[in-house]
Write a protein that holds these residues in place. Structure first.
Motif, PDB file in Angstrom:
ATOM      1  N   ARG A  56       0.829  -1.212   0.000  1.00  0.00           N
ATOM      2  CA  ARG A  56       0.000   0.000   0.000  1.00  0.00           C
ATOM      3  C   ARG A  56       0.859   1.256   0.000  1.00  0.00           C
ATOM      4  N   ASP A  57       1.894   1.291   0.884  1.00  0.00           N
ATOM      5  CA  ASP A  57       2.751   2.479   0.983  1.00  0.00           C
ATOM      6  C   ASP A  57       3.562   2.691  -0.287  1.00  0.00           C
ATOM      7  N   LEU A  58       3.977   1.607  -0.929  1.00  0.00           N
ATOM      8  CA  LEU A  58       4.735   1.725  -2.174  1.00  0.00           C
ATOM      9  C   LEU A  58       3.897   2.334  -3.287  1.00  0.00           C
ATOM     10  N   SER A  59       2.640   1.900  -3.391  1.00  0.00           N
ATOM     11  CA  SER A  59       1.771   2.432  -4.442  1.00  0.00           C
ATOM     12  C   SER A  59       1.537   3.929  -4.268  1.00  0.00           C
ATOM     13  N   MET A  60       1.516   4.395  -3.024  1.00  0.00           N
ATOM     14  CA  MET A  60       1.334   5.830  -2.758  1.00  0.00           C
ATOM     15  C   MET A  60       2.610   6.607  -3.065  1.00  0.00           C
ATOM     16  N   ALA A  61       3.770   6.017  -2.785  1.00  0.00           N
ATOM     17  CA  ALA A  61       5.044   6.733  -2.956  1.00  0.00           C
ATOM     18  C   ALA A  61       5.535   6.731  -4.398  1.00  0.00           C
ATOM     19  N   ARG A  62       5.122   5.781  -5.198  1.00  0.00           N
ATOM     20  CA  ARG A  62       5.611   5.674  -6.572  1.00  0.00           C
ATOM     21  C   ARG A  62       5.307   6.917  -7.408  1.00  0.00           C
ATOM     22  N   GLU A  63       4.135   7.492  -7.221  1.00  0.00           N
ATOM     23  CA  GLU A  63       3.702   8.603  -8.071  1.00  0.00           C
ATOM     24  C   GLU A  63       4.357   9.940  -7.706  1.00  0.00           C
ATOM     25  N   SER A  64       4.896  10.053  -6.510  1.00  0.00           N
ATOM     26  CA  SER A  64       5.443  11.340  -6.062  1.00  0.00           C
ATOM     27  C   SER A  64       6.968  11.336  -5.922  1.00  0.00           C
ATOM     28  N   ASN A  65       7.636  10.255  -6.343  1.00  0.00           N
ATOM     29  CA  ASN A  65       9.091  10.179  -6.220  1.00  0.00           C
ATOM     30  C   ASN A  65       9.705   9.592  -7.491  1.00  0.00           C
ATOM     31  N   ASP A  66      11.007   9.861  -7.670  1.00  0.00           N
ATOM     32  CA  ASP A  66      11.742   9.317  -8.810  1.00  0.00           C
ATOM     33  C   ASP A  66      12.407   7.987  -8.459  1.00  0.00           C
ATOM     34  N   ILE A  67      12.960   7.913  -7.239  1.00  0.00           N
ATOM     35  CA  ILE A  67      13.692   6.727  -6.802  1.00  0.00           C
ATOM     36  C   ILE A  67      13.169   6.294  -5.435  1.00  0.00           C
ATOM     37  N   ILE A  68      12.949   4.989  -5.267  1.00  0.00           N
ATOM     38  CA  ILE A  68      12.585   4.425  -3.961  1.00  0.00           C
ATOM     39  C   ILE A  68      13.606   3.341  -3.626  1.00  0.00           C
ATOM     40  N   ILE A  69      14.227   3.474  -2.457  1.00  0.00           N
ATOM     41  CA  ILE A  69      15.201   2.501  -1.973  1.00  0.00           C
ATOM     42  C   ILE A  69      14.561   1.737  -0.813  1.00  0.00           C
ATOM     43  N   ILE A  70      14.539   0.402  -0.884  1.00  0.00           N
ATOM     44  CA  ILE A  70      13.936  -0.414   0.171  1.00  0.00           C
ATOM     45  C   ILE A  70      15.028  -1.177   0.919  1.00  0.00           C
ATOM     46  N   ASP A  71      15.111  -0.947   2.231  1.00  0.00           N
ATOM     47  CA  ASP A  71      16.026  -1.705   3.088  1.00  0.00           C
ATOM     48  C   ASP A  71      15.237  -2.848   3.730  1.00  0.00           C
ATOM     49  N   THR A  72      15.681  -4.089   3.545  1.00  0.00           N
ATOM     50  CA  THR A  72      14.939  -5.259   4.009  1.00  0.00           C
ATOM     51  C   THR A  72      15.601  -5.891   5.229  1.00  0.00           C
ATOM     52  N   PRO A  73      14.840  -6.629   6.037  1.00  0.00           N
ATOM     53  CA  PRO A  73      15.411  -7.310   7.202  1.00  0.00           C
ATOM     54  C   PRO A  73      16.019  -8.656   6.823  1.00  0.00           C
ATOM     55  N   PRO A  74      16.923  -9.190   7.641  1.00  0.00           N
ATOM     56  CA  PRO A  74      17.432 -10.540   7.389  1.00  0.00           C
ATOM     57  C   PRO A  74      16.451 -11.585   7.946  1.00  0.00           C
ATOM     58  N   HIS A  75      16.554 -12.784   7.466  1.00  0.00           N
ATOM     59  CA  HIS A  75      15.769 -13.913   7.993  1.00  0.00           C
ATOM     60  C   HIS A  75      14.263 -13.648   7.966  1.00  0.00           C
ATOM     61  N   ALA A  76      13.787 -12.902   6.981  1.00  0.00           N
ATOM     62  CA  ALA A  76      12.345 -12.634   6.867  1.00  0.00           C
ATOM     63  C   ALA A  76      11.938 -12.880   5.420  1.00  0.00           C
ATOM     64  N   GLU A  77      11.665 -14.122   5.095  1.00  0.00           N
ATOM     65  CA  GLU A  77      11.438 -14.507   3.709  1.00  0.00           C
ATOM     66  C   GLU A  77      10.223 -13.822   3.088  1.00  0.00           C
ATOM     67  N   MET A  78       9.114 -13.708   3.848  1.00  0.00           N
ATOM     68  CA  MET A  78       7.902 -13.121   3.296  1.00  0.00           C
ATOM     69  C   MET A  78       8.091 -11.640   2.980  1.00  0.00           C
ATOM     70  N   ASP A  79       8.703 -10.880   3.927  1.00  0.00           N
ATOM     71  CA  ASP A  79       8.943  -9.449   3.694  1.00  0.00           C
ATOM     72  C   ASP A  79       9.889  -9.238   2.521  1.00  0.00           C
ATOM     73  N   ILE A  80      10.915 -10.102   2.407  1.00  0.00           N
ATOM     74  CA  ILE A  80      11.862  -9.976   1.308  1.00  0.00           C
ATOM     75  C   ILE A  80      11.169 -10.249  -0.028  1.00  0.00           C
ATOM     76  N   LYS A  81      10.280 -11.217  -0.051  1.00  0.00           N
ATOM     77  CA  LYS A  81       9.564 -11.540  -1.291  1.00  0.00           C
ATOM     78  C   LYS A  81       8.722 -10.359  -1.774  1.00  0.00           C
ATOM     79  N   VAL A  82       8.035  -9.698  -0.836  1.00  0.00           N
ATOM     80  CA  VAL A  82       7.207  -8.543  -1.211  1.00  0.00           C
ATOM     81  C   VAL A  82       8.090  -7.419  -1.752  1.00  0.00           C
TER      82      VAL A  82
END
Length: 323
Positions: free
Chosen positions: A70-96
């Motif tokens: 949800r947050d990504l869809s809102m941020a895509r239209e108002s920014n040029d670059i989005i950098i996502i920092d992911t956690p370790p050992h969290a397969e589901m969050d990394i997949k998204v």
């Protein structure tokens, strides 16, 4: 135009994901791109870093799980670059995060443990059919293990970025004050990040406005001899001009210590005080000598009464004889 999403992912912890994410965000912001940093790690490293940063050049969204989409869809239209920092050992969050990415960067160190761990991460990336690239981090140049790691990754058909990030203290030291190696004077770490971003932009089809830099430049080699100084002065560095201004007073401080070398002047009063003590001792001896002579003056005074008595007795005797 919808934002380009770059996900920094790695199942293994402690490989420098947050450090790489923050440096990429600052590099793109300095190149003129509107940049948003997503922190999906419960440790909140990027969130803490952003809270210390005194500049509002980068936006931040702390999110995770189902809220990320949800947050990504809102941020895509108002920014040029989005950098996502992911956690370790969290397969589901990394997949998204991987599913939403245009490019997945996988930082890793040159060690057998990192090679074993990177296989699982690349299986996840392959399942989402996303473009990816390994970034070798904390590299010890001209070490045998560095070459061995590159060969093993090549055998696994894993793409590796040409630009490596060296094992430099300045990367970690700058994070403490909400800064990066790009927020200050020229240094080898800055050259590495700039060249990595140029390489990344070329793969994404972006026009990177920064100039290419050589790791053998005069400025870089001059600064590399004194990497400890930036660690003490990073608290007030935000732009290059401020960093230079902060250095000049630091160079003048040793001059203030020179007057402290004049302390031997304090020894002179000590010698003057000792001299009066000797004079006082002489005066006391002089006053004692006349005191010893006074009894001698009293002795003649005691003899005078005795002589008068003799004269009186003799006078009386003469008078008696005359009578």
């Amino acid at each position: 135009m919808s934002a380009m999403v770059i996900t920094v992912a790695q199942q293994k912890g402690g490989v420098g994901k947050s450090t790489l994410a923050t440096h990429l965000a600052v590099a793109f912001a300095q190149a003129g791109y509107s940049t948003m940093l997503f922190d999906t790690d419960p440790q909140g490293t990027c969130t803490h870093w952003h809270a210390q940063r005194k500049s509002n050049d980068i936006g931040l969204v702390a999110t995770s799980g189902w809220r990320l989409t949800r947050d990504l869809s809102m941020a895509r239209e108002s920014n040029d670059i989005i950098i996502i920092d992911t956690p370790p050992h969290a397969e589901m969050d990394i997949k998204v995060s991987v599913r939403a990415a245009d490019m997945v960067l996988v930082p890793m160190q040159c060690s057998p443990a990192d090679v074993w761990a990177v296989k699982e991460t690349f299986n996840t990336i392959a399942s989402e059919s996303r473009q990816c690239m390994v970034v070798l981090n904390r590299v010890v140049h001209r070490a045998n293990i560095t070459d061995e790691t590159k060969q093993k990754l090549q055998q696994l058909d894993i793409p590796v970025a040409e630009q490596e990030l060296g094992n430099r203290v300045l990367f970690a030291a700058s994070m403490e004050s909400g800064l990066t190696v790009l927020d200050g004077f020229a240094n080898p770490s800055q050259v590495e990040i700039t060249n990595l971003v140029r390489e990344l932009a070329a793969k994404l089809g972006l026009t990177y406005k920064g100039k290419a830099k050589s790791s053998g430049s005069d400025k870089a080699s001059a600064v590399s001899a004194t990497p400890a100084n930036p660690e003490q002065g990073t608290e007030t560095m935000v732009v290059k001009k401020k960093a230079v201004a902060a250095k000049k007073p630091a160079a003048k401080k040793p001059a203030a210590k020179k007057p402290a070398a004049k302390k031997p002047a304090a020894k002179k009063p000590a010698t003057k005080k000792a001299a009066p003590k000797k004079k006082a001792a002489v005066k006391k001896v002089a006053t004692k000598k006349p005191a010893a002579k006074k009894p001698a003056a009293k002795k003649p005074a005691a003899k005078k009464p005795a002589a008068r008595k003799v004269v009186k007795k003799a006078t009386k005797a003469v008078l008696k004889m005359a009578a």
